[in-house]
Design a protein around this motif. Sequence first.
Motif, PDB file in Angstrom:
ATOM      1  N   LYS A   1      58.737  -5.288   6.208  1.00 45.23           N
ATOM      2  CA  LYS A   1      57.964  -5.495   7.448  1.00 45.23           C
ATOM      3  C   LYS A   1      58.769  -4.870   8.595  1.00 45.23           C
ATOM      4  CE  LYS A   1      55.603  -8.697   4.959  1.00 45.23           C
ATOM      5  NZ  LYS A   1      56.476  -8.970   3.886  1.00 45.23           N
ATOM      6  N   PRO A   2      58.217  -3.959   9.356  1.00 43.01           N
ATOM      7  CA  PRO A   2      56.866  -3.431   9.222  1.00 43.01           C
ATOM      8  C   PRO A   2      56.770  -2.430   8.069  1.00 43.01           C
ATOM      9  CG  PRO A   2      58.000  -2.297  11.002  1.00 43.01           C
ATOM     10  CD  PRO A   2      58.951  -3.329  10.492  1.00 43.01           C
ATOM     11  N   CYS A   3      55.535  -2.224   7.642  1.00 44.05           N
ATOM     12  CA  CYS A   3      55.292  -1.276   6.557  1.00 44.05           C
ATOM     13  C   CYS A   3      53.943  -0.592   6.799  1.00 44.05           C
ATOM     14  CB  CYS A   3      55.283  -2.059   5.241  1.00 44.05           C
ATOM     15  SG  CYS A   3      55.022  -1.015   3.819  1.00 44.05           S
ATOM     16  N   LEU A   4      53.903   0.694   6.553  1.00 48.30           N
ATOM     17  CA  LEU A   4      52.667   1.468   6.697  1.00 48.30           C
ATOM     18  C   LEU A   4      52.191   1.885   5.300  1.00 48.30           C
ATOM     19  CD1 LEU A   4      50.552   3.262   8.204  1.00 48.30           C
ATOM     20  CD2 LEU A   4      52.364   4.993   8.442  1.00 48.30           C
ATOM     21  N   LEU A   5      50.960   1.496   4.952  1.00 48.08           N
ATOM     22  CA  LEU A   5      50.395   1.852   3.642  1.00 48.08           C
ATOM     23  C   LEU A   5      49.253   2.842   3.876  1.00 48.08           C
ATOM     24  CD1 LEU A   5      50.082  -1.795   2.210  1.00 48.08           C
ATOM     25  CD2 LEU A   5      51.940  -0.179   1.799  1.00 48.08           C
ATOM     26  N   ILE A   6      49.330   4.005   3.248  1.00 43.30           N
ATOM     27  CA  ILE A   6      48.269   5.004   3.425  1.00 43.30           C
ATOM     28  C   ILE A   6      47.594   5.193   2.074  1.00 43.30           C
ATOM     29  CG2 ILE A   6      47.750   7.381   4.120  1.00 43.30           C
ATOM     30  CD1 ILE A   6      50.127   7.305   5.977  1.00 43.30           C
ATOM     31  N   ASP A   7      46.394   4.649   1.948  1.00 44.79           N
ATOM     32  CA  ASP A   7      45.700   4.664   0.652  1.00 44.79           C
ATOM     33  C   ASP A   7      44.747   5.857   0.577  1.00 44.79           C
ATOM     34  OD1 ASP A   7      44.446   4.186  -1.715  1.00 44.79           O
ATOM     35  OD2 ASP A   7      43.948   2.089  -1.311  1.00 44.79           O
ATOM     36  N   GLY A   8      45.168   6.883  -0.156  1.00 37.40           N
ATOM     37  CA  GLY A   8      44.366   8.112  -0.266  1.00 37.40           C
ATOM     38  C   GLY A   8      43.518   8.142  -1.520  1.00 37.40           C
ATOM     39  N   GLY A   9      43.535   7.063  -2.302  1.00 38.80           N
ATOM     40  CA  GLY A   9      42.812   7.087  -3.585  1.00 38.80           C
ATOM     41  C   GLY A   9      41.315   6.895  -3.427  1.00 38.80           C
ATOM     42  N   TYR A  10      40.568   7.454  -4.359  1.00 39.67           N
ATOM     43  CA  TYR A  10      39.123   7.164  -4.469  1.00 39.67           C
ATOM     44  C   TYR A  10      38.810   6.997  -5.949  1.00 39.67           C
ATOM     45  CZ  TYR A  10      34.089   7.269  -4.172  1.00 39.67           C
ATOM     46  OH  TYR A  10      32.767   6.922  -4.258  1.00 39.67           O
ATOM     47  N   PRO A  11      38.461   5.773  -6.437  1.00 39.39           N
ATOM     48  CA  PRO A  11      38.452   4.521  -5.692  1.00 39.39           C
ATOM     49  C   PRO A  11      39.839   4.181  -5.135  1.00 39.39           C
ATOM     50  CG  PRO A  11      37.566   4.262  -7.939  1.00 39.39           C
ATOM     51  CD  PRO A  11      38.162   5.603  -7.874  1.00 39.39           C
ATOM     52  N   LYS A  12      39.865   3.237  -4.211  1.00 37.18           N
ATOM     53  CA  LYS A  12      41.108   2.859  -3.538  1.00 37.18           C
ATOM     54  C   LYS A  12      42.170   2.416  -4.534  1.00 37.18           C
ATOM     55  CE  LYS A  12      39.999   2.788   0.930  1.00 37.18           C
ATOM     56  NZ  LYS A  12      40.218   4.215   0.765  1.00 37.18           N
ATOM     57  N   ASN A  13      43.433   2.795  -4.272  1.00 38.62           N
ATOM     58  CA  ASN A  13      44.556   2.368  -5.118  1.00 38.62           C
ATOM     59  C   ASN A  13      44.929   0.919  -4.852  1.00 38.62           C
ATOM     60  OD1 ASN A  13      46.646   5.390  -5.405  1.00 38.62           O
ATOM     61  ND2 ASN A  13      44.608   4.937  -6.135  1.00 38.62           N
ATOM     62  N   LEU A  14      44.649   0.441  -3.622  1.00 42.39           N
ATOM     63  CA  LEU A  14      45.035  -0.925  -3.261  1.00 42.39           C
ATOM     64  C   LEU A  14      43.871  -1.880  -3.470  1.00 42.39           C
ATOM     65  CD1 LEU A  14      47.054  -0.175  -0.011  1.00 42.39           C
ATOM     66  CD2 LEU A  14      47.956  -0.999  -2.180  1.00 42.39           C
ATOM     67  N   GLY A  15      44.113  -2.904  -4.296  1.00 41.33           N
ATOM     68  CA  GLY A  15      43.075  -3.903  -4.532  1.00 41.33           C
ATOM     69  C   GLY A  15      43.204  -5.067  -3.553  1.00 41.33           C
ATOM     70  N   THR A  16      44.335  -5.112  -2.821  1.00 44.78           N
ATOM     71  CA  THR A  16      44.613  -6.258  -1.937  1.00 44.78           C
ATOM     72  C   THR A  16      44.087  -6.014  -0.527  1.00 44.78           C
ATOM     73  OG1 THR A  16      46.728  -6.258  -3.099  1.00 44.78           O
ATOM     74  CG2 THR A  16      46.523  -7.778  -1.244  1.00 44.78           C
ATOM     75  N   LYS A  17      43.549  -7.056   0.096  1.00 46.99           N
ATOM     76  CA  LYS A  17      43.243  -6.998   1.537  1.00 46.99           C
ATOM     77  C   LYS A  17      44.418  -7.681   2.230  1.00 46.99           C
ATOM     78  CE  LYS A  17      38.768  -5.599   1.591  1.00 46.99           C
ATOM     79  NZ  LYS A  17      39.116  -4.422   0.793  1.00 46.99           N
ATOM     80  N   PHE A  18      45.189  -6.937   3.008  1.00 44.80           N
ATOM     81  CA  PHE A  18      46.385  -7.503   3.645  1.00 44.80           C
ATOM     82  C   PHE A  18      46.021  -8.163   4.957  1.00 44.80           C
ATOM     83  CE2 PHE A  18      47.804  -4.136   0.883  1.00 44.80           C
ATOM     84  CZ  PHE A  18      48.836  -4.761   0.196  1.00 44.80           C
ATOM     85  N   ASN A  19      46.700  -9.263   5.246  1.00 42.10           N
ATOM     86  CA  ASN A  19      46.411  -9.981   6.470  1.00 42.10           C
ATOM     87  C   ASN A  19      47.747 -10.394   7.095  1.00 42.10           C
ATOM     88  OD1 ASN A  19      45.093 -11.242   8.454  1.00 42.10           O
ATOM     89  ND2 ASN A  19      44.435 -13.026   7.246  1.00 42.10           N
ATOM     90  N   HIS A  20      48.562  -9.395   7.395  1.00 37.62           N
ATOM     91  CA  HIS A  20      49.877  -9.645   7.983  1.00 37.62           C
ATOM     92  C   HIS A  20      50.049  -8.645   9.121  1.00 37.62           C
ATOM     93  CE1 HIS A  20      54.168  -9.826   8.545  1.00 37.62           C
ATOM     94  NE2 HIS A  20      54.228 -10.876   7.743  1.00 37.62           N
ATOM     95  N   PRO A  21      50.468  -9.133  10.302  1.00 37.32           N
ATOM     96  CA  PRO A  21      50.515  -8.227  11.464  1.00 37.32           C
ATOM     97  C   PRO A  21      51.446  -7.027  11.282  1.00 37.32           C
ATOM     98  CG  PRO A  21      51.602 -10.350  11.927  1.00 37.32           C
ATOM     99  CD  PRO A  21      50.892 -10.503  10.627  1.00 37.32           C
ATOM    100  N   ASP A  22      52.421  -7.145  10.408  1.00 37.94           N
ATOM    101  CA  ASP A  22      53.378  -6.038  10.243  1.00 37.94           C
ATOM    102  C   ASP A  22      53.074  -5.153   9.042  1.00 37.94           C
ATOM    103  OD1 ASP A  22      54.823  -6.609  12.513  1.00 37.94           O
ATOM    104  OD2 ASP A  22      56.002  -8.159  11.482  1.00 37.94           O
TER     105      ASP A  22
END
Length: 341
Positions: free
Chosen positions: A238-259
């Motif tokens: 934290k902080p962390c920047l995640l850039i999801d370029g996948g289609y379908p998305k690589n990230l299955g998680t919905k993040f809910n953290h300000p950082d």
Amino acid sequence: MFGLIGHLTNLEHAQKEAHKLGYSEYANEGFEFWCSAPPILVDEFQVKSVTGATIEGCYIESCFLPEMLNSRRIKTAIRKILNAMALAQKHNINITALGGFSSIIFEEFNLKENKQVRNVELEFERFTTGNTHTAYIICRQVEQASAQLGIDLSKATVAVCGATGDIGSAVCRWLNQKTDVADLLLIARNRERLELLQSDLGRGKIMGLEEALPLADIVVWVASMPRGVEINNETLKKPCLLIDGGYPKNLGTKFNHPDIKVLNGGIVEHSLNIDWKIMEIVNMDIPGRQMFACFAEAMLLEFEKWHTNFSWGRNQISVEKMEQIGEASVKHGFKPLLTFS
Ligand code: NDP
Ligand code: OCD
């Protein structure tokens, strides 16, 4: 004229959208029907450049679904892509982007050996993967979003998940040559290809995902995963920047953290509206202007009349070609998406 070949992210998504668009015969049928369904030309539109030039284009739905790979229906997947390409060529389209899994299937199963599709002999120079523009846009997102968040690249560790892929390797080359990024973490499954990439770059640490995530200030996700992975908040810096370029998305998680900031990777916003249906279907925030960078590549090639397979083969994307398509992108009014989701 330019073309876009795409597919939906799963059967449920496909049925829902087919219903909305009035293709009831597709909406009411299951997986086996989709396996045998032919490609369809779903939408036609015009795109205007900020230079004033206007081009015509269309979207072809291949009816491929990622479940076809999960259930090893490889011949079906191959047939979907070849049939969609043949349909584009029958419409005499100059340049067509192979979106999502289309280009991955083309490369993975060596479809260049399958030129003859019934009475159509495929002319591969009429197709592009769109990956050069996608890789360029992701790199610009890394540079611009990190600056917005106050992450200093010269002190940052960037992990690339899917580093040995066509887009991932291009992103690594750009970050290595054009930025002063402190550390590169290279993530994929095949060790041999990772070692080859590491030796080409002359740097980078090969790591597993679990080991890499706690170390990374920025993670670029460009792995060809049919389903997104779930990531635990706790494992990320934290902080962390995640850039999801996948289609379908690589990230299955919905993040809910300000950082933890998540950016849709490989997405561009055009300066002028486009009257089309397709980007609403894939939940773009501004569907009249936002789109996948690979699709924008076909538009750029048509605007510039570069009727050639600009992005082709695997791991051939040079920094010079990224700069070339990047200049065209700016010239015609496309910008990397920088709003966090
Ligand atoms: P490639 O097939 O060339 O590369 C995929 C990479 O992901 C490889 O490094 C592969 O290595 C790695 N990989 C696959 N599965 C896993 C896994 N489970 N864990 C870790 N690594 C994995 O794909 P592309 O570079 O062409 O495309 C990458 C992604 O970008 C795809 O999701 C594609 O749909 C998307 N894309 C987005 C575009 C846009 O406009 N936004 C345009 C084009 C593509 P290994 O097999 O060794 O693990
Ligand atoms: C990068 O590679 C991303 C490419 C993504 C392709 C996305 C395509 C989205 C367009 C959706 C329109 C689908 C209409 C489907 C109607 C179904 C009719 C049977």
